[in-house]
Design a protein around this motif. Sequence first.
Motif, mmCIF file in Angstrom:
data_model
loop_
_atom_site.group_PDB
_atom_site.id
_atom_site.type_symbol
_atom_site.label_atom_id
_atom_site.label_comp_id
_atom_site.label_asym_id
_atom_site.label_seq_id
_atom_site.Cartn_x
_atom_site.Cartn_y
_atom_site.Cartn_z
ATOM 1 N N ASP A 335 0.851 -1.189 0.000
ATOM 2 C CA ASP A 335 0.000 0.000 0.000
ATOM 3 C C ASP A 335 0.889 1.242 0.000
ATOM 4 O OD1 ASP A 335 -2.371 -1.348 -0.010
ATOM 5 O OD2 ASP A 335 -2.702 -1.238 2.151
ATOM 6 N N THR A 336 0.427 2.296 -0.656
ATOM 7 C CA THR A 336 1.174 3.557 -0.665
ATOM 8 C C THR A 336 0.577 4.475 0.398
ATOM 9 O OG1 THR A 336 1.628 3.325 -3.025
ATOM 10 C CG2 THR A 336 1.960 5.505 -2.049
ATOM 11 N N LEU A 337 1.293 4.643 1.478
ATOM 12 C CA LEU A 337 0.812 5.386 2.643
ATOM 13 C C LEU A 337 1.320 6.822 2.594
ATOM 14 C CD1 LEU A 337 -0.501 5.356 5.561
ATOM 15 C CD2 LEU A 337 1.822 4.853 6.368
ATOM 16 N N ILE A 338 0.411 7.787 2.686
ATOM 17 C CA ILE A 338 0.793 9.205 2.720
ATOM 18 C C ILE A 338 1.238 9.556 4.142
ATOM 19 C CG2 ILE A 338 -0.032 11.569 2.427
ATOM 20 C CD1 ILE A 338 -1.991 10.507 0.336
ATOM 21 N N THR A 339 2.423 10.162 4.261
ATOM 22 C CA THR A 339 3.003 10.428 5.579
ATOM 23 C C THR A 339 3.110 11.898 5.929
ATOM 24 O OG1 THR A 339 5.234 10.357 4.614
ATOM 25 C CG2 THR A 339 4.354 8.298 5.519
ATOM 26 N N SER A 340 2.994 12.802 4.959
ATOM 27 C CA SER A 340 3.076 14.230 5.258
ATOM 28 C C SER A 340 1.930 14.971 4.591
ATOM 29 C CB SER A 340 4.412 14.805 4.778
ATOM 30 O OG SER A 340 4.464 14.852 3.357
ATOM 31 N N GLY A 341 1.543 16.087 5.186
ATOM 32 C CA GLY A 341 0.460 16.880 4.637
ATOM 33 C C GLY A 341 -0.910 16.274 4.842
ATOM 34 N N VAL A 342 -1.035 15.325 5.781
ATOM 35 C CA VAL A 342 -2.308 14.610 5.942
ATOM 36 C C VAL A 342 -3.411 15.517 6.479
ATOM 37 C CG1 VAL A 342 -1.237 12.347 6.209
ATOM 38 C CG2 VAL A 342 -1.526 13.799 8.214
ATOM 39 N N LEU A 343 -3.047 16.570 7.212
ATOM 40 C CA LEU A 343 -4.073 17.461 7.765
ATOM 41 C C LEU A 343 -4.711 18.336 6.689
ATOM 42 C CD1 LEU A 343 -2.370 18.528 11.122
ATOM 43 C CD2 LEU A 343 -4.033 16.708 10.730
ATOM 44 N N GLN A 344 -4.065 18.467 5.543
ATOM 45 C CA GLN A 344 -4.606 19.279 4.451
ATOM 46 C C GLN A 344 -5.439 18.461 3.477
ATOM 47 O OE1 GLN A 344 -1.218 21.053 2.575
ATOM 48 N NE2 GLN A 344 -0.438 21.973 4.459
ATOM 49 N N LEU A 345 -5.431 17.159 3.639
ATOM 50 C CA LEU A 345 -6.082 16.288 2.665
ATOM 51 C C LEU A 345 -7.566 16.109 2.951
ATOM 52 C CD1 LEU A 345 -3.376 13.478 2.318
ATOM 53 C CD2 LEU A 345 -3.787 15.419 0.787
ATOM 54 N N ARG A 346 -8.279 15.815 1.886
ATOM 55 C CA ARG A 346 -9.670 15.430 1.958
ATOM 56 C C ARG A 346 -9.840 14.202 1.058
ATOM 57 N NH1 ARG A 346 -9.109 18.313 5.415
ATOM 58 N NH2 ARG A 346 -10.293 20.146 6.098
ATOM 59 N N PRO A 347 -10.780 13.338 1.370
ATOM 60 C CA PRO A 347 -10.974 12.164 0.506
ATOM 61 C C PRO A 347 -11.219 12.559 -0.938
ATOM 62 C CG PRO A 347 -12.176 11.898 2.554
ATOM 63 C CD PRO A 347 -11.651 13.301 2.563
ATOM 64 N N GLY A 348 -10.464 11.944 -1.854
ATOM 65 C CA GLY A 348 -10.596 12.231 -3.268
ATOM 66 C C GLY A 348 -9.723 13.349 -3.772
ATOM 67 N N ALA A 349 -8.934 13.977 -2.888
ATOM 68 C CA ALA A 349 -8.078 15.087 -3.308
ATOM 69 C C ALA A 349 -6.960 14.576 -4.204
ATOM 70 C CB ALA A 349 -7.499 15.785 -2.089
ATOM 71 N N ASP A 350 -6.638 15.369 -5.260
ATOM 72 C CA ASP A 350 -5.514 15.032 -6.134
ATOM 73 C C ASP A 350 -4.214 15.313 -5.392
ATOM 74 O OD1 ASP A 350 -7.091 14.272 -8.295
ATOM 75 O OD2 ASP A 350 -7.277 16.333 -9.002
ATOM 76 N N VAL A 351 -3.267 14.398 -5.473
ATOM 77 C CA VAL A 351 -2.002 14.563 -4.758
ATOM 78 C C VAL A 351 -0.831 14.349 -5.696
ATOM 79 C CG1 VAL A 351 -2.906 13.929 -2.483
ATOM 80 C CG2 VAL A 351 -2.087 12.140 -4.026
ATOM 81 N N SER A 352 0.251 15.058 -5.380
ATOM 82 C CA SER A 352 1.533 14.865 -6.060
ATOM 83 C C SER A 352 2.464 14.210 -5.052
ATOM 84 C CB SER A 352 2.095 16.209 -6.534
ATOM 85 O OG SER A 352 3.391 16.043 -7.069
ATOM 86 N N VAL A 353 2.819 12.942 -5.293
ATOM 87 C CA VAL A 353 3.495 12.116 -4.291
ATOM 88 C C VAL A 353 4.993 12.050 -4.540
ATOM 89 C CG1 VAL A 353 3.688 9.800 -3.340
ATOM 90 C CG2 VAL A 353 1.455 10.741 -3.844
ATOM 91 N N THR A 354 5.745 12.197 -3.434
ATOM 92 C CA THR A 354 7.187 11.949 -3.445
ATOM 93 C C THR A 354 7.442 10.781 -2.510
ATOM 94 O OG1 THR A 354 7.679 14.282 -3.793
ATOM 95 C CG2 THR A 354 9.472 12.891 -2.966
ATOM 96 N N LEU A 355 7.926 9.665 -3.079
ATOM 97 C CA LEU A 355 8.180 8.476 -2.270
ATOM 98 C C LEU A 355 9.457 8.633 -1.471
ATOM 99 C CD1 LEU A 355 7.264 5.555 -4.700
ATOM 100 C CD2 LEU A 355 5.971 6.382 -2.716
ATOM 101 N N THR A 356 9.411 8.229 -0.209
ATOM 102 C CA THR A 356 10.587 8.251 0.680
ATOM 103 C C THR A 356 10.793 6.861 1.250
ATOM 104 O OG1 THR A 356 9.258 8.873 2.601
ATOM 105 C CG2 THR A 356 10.195 10.657 1.287
ATOM 106 N N ASN A 357 11.958 6.658 1.834
ATOM 107 C CA ASN A 357 12.238 5.369 2.451
ATOM 108 C C ASN A 357 11.690 5.361 3.871
ATOM 109 O OD1 ASN A 357 13.622 4.323 0.236
ATOM 110 N ND2 ASN A 357 15.511 5.369 0.851
#
Length: 357
Positions: A335-357
């Motif tokens: 699964d691709t888990l979002i780790t930053s900016g989660v307080l700004q997100l809403r379900p269905g929001a378009d995101v630009s993802v940067t993968l980290t280790n």
Amino acid sequence: MKKSIKWISIIAIVGIFIYFISPTLFGSKKSDEGQNALPASSFAAKIPVSAVVVKTKKVDDKINITGSITPNESVELKSEISGKIERIYFKEGSTVKKGDLLVSINDDELVAQLEKLQHQQKLLTESEYRQNQLLAKEAISQEEYDIALTELKSGEADLKLVQAQLAKTKIRAPFSGTIGLRYISEGSYITPNQPIAYLFSNNPAKIDFSIPGKYSSRVKVNDQIRFITDALKDFRTGKIYAIEPQVDPNTRTLKMRAVSPNKDQVLLPGQFARIELVFNSFDNAIMIPTEAVIPELGGHKVYLMKAGKAETQKVEIGLRTESEVEVIGGLTPQDTLITSGVLQLRPGADVSVTLTN
């Protein structure tokens, strides 16, 4: 008339000029506006976030505590009697064996008393023997023999007393170990209150520490610990061998003691130790960053990236570490888990993802 024709000609020329250049001016402006125009959908900017791919790993359910190194055995060497120090047989910082003579105190008076009592004891022994022979022949009474026997036993007791006092003039090592700095000198007068030196046995070393009382049911004798001190480069292991049978009412902690081999003598009494006490180990645990978890009424949730959009996912959490949380339900590996900016997100929001280790 000529004047009117002249003005009409001028106006006609200006009109023709404007007609030919106006398409270029207005066309250029429209062209620029067309080039700068963006699709309406481009105004919905994507939210930049960081994400990780969920993986499993081995995790220890443990607590980190602090403790101190203590010796296996230690004693403050003192004399049981007062007297003049005749000789010191040990060197500071040296290793001694159990029974080694360390200090001798002048014993001239006690030796003299011992010799006197030994001579008296010889006479009392002979007297008791003669009285016993006379009693057998009924030449004396039983009372007279009992007096002679009592004097003999009393003399033996006096002799043992002086021998015991004489033994106290020789201070010996009670166990094998390393002797520290001395606080006396030859020729000085010593009393029972004056320390001679400290003797330590540091192999094995002991580790004293306390844990919160709430973990008391999860710890038992023979459990292993890992610890490190400022003098060590790597962690060492130890084994718990004793647990206090009560929780300290002042600190609400449970005291315990572990033991660890110390052949190289690197562990010294008084050193500060950082300790890991492992309760359990999990080979395939899902651990995620703490900041990715959002508490909500009745549980917790996280955001996953699916097809370029942020979607919520309810999760069940387990043990916690300083920076991570175990997920025991709701996530699967990859699964691709979002780790930053989660307080700004809403379900269905378009995101630009940067993968980290």
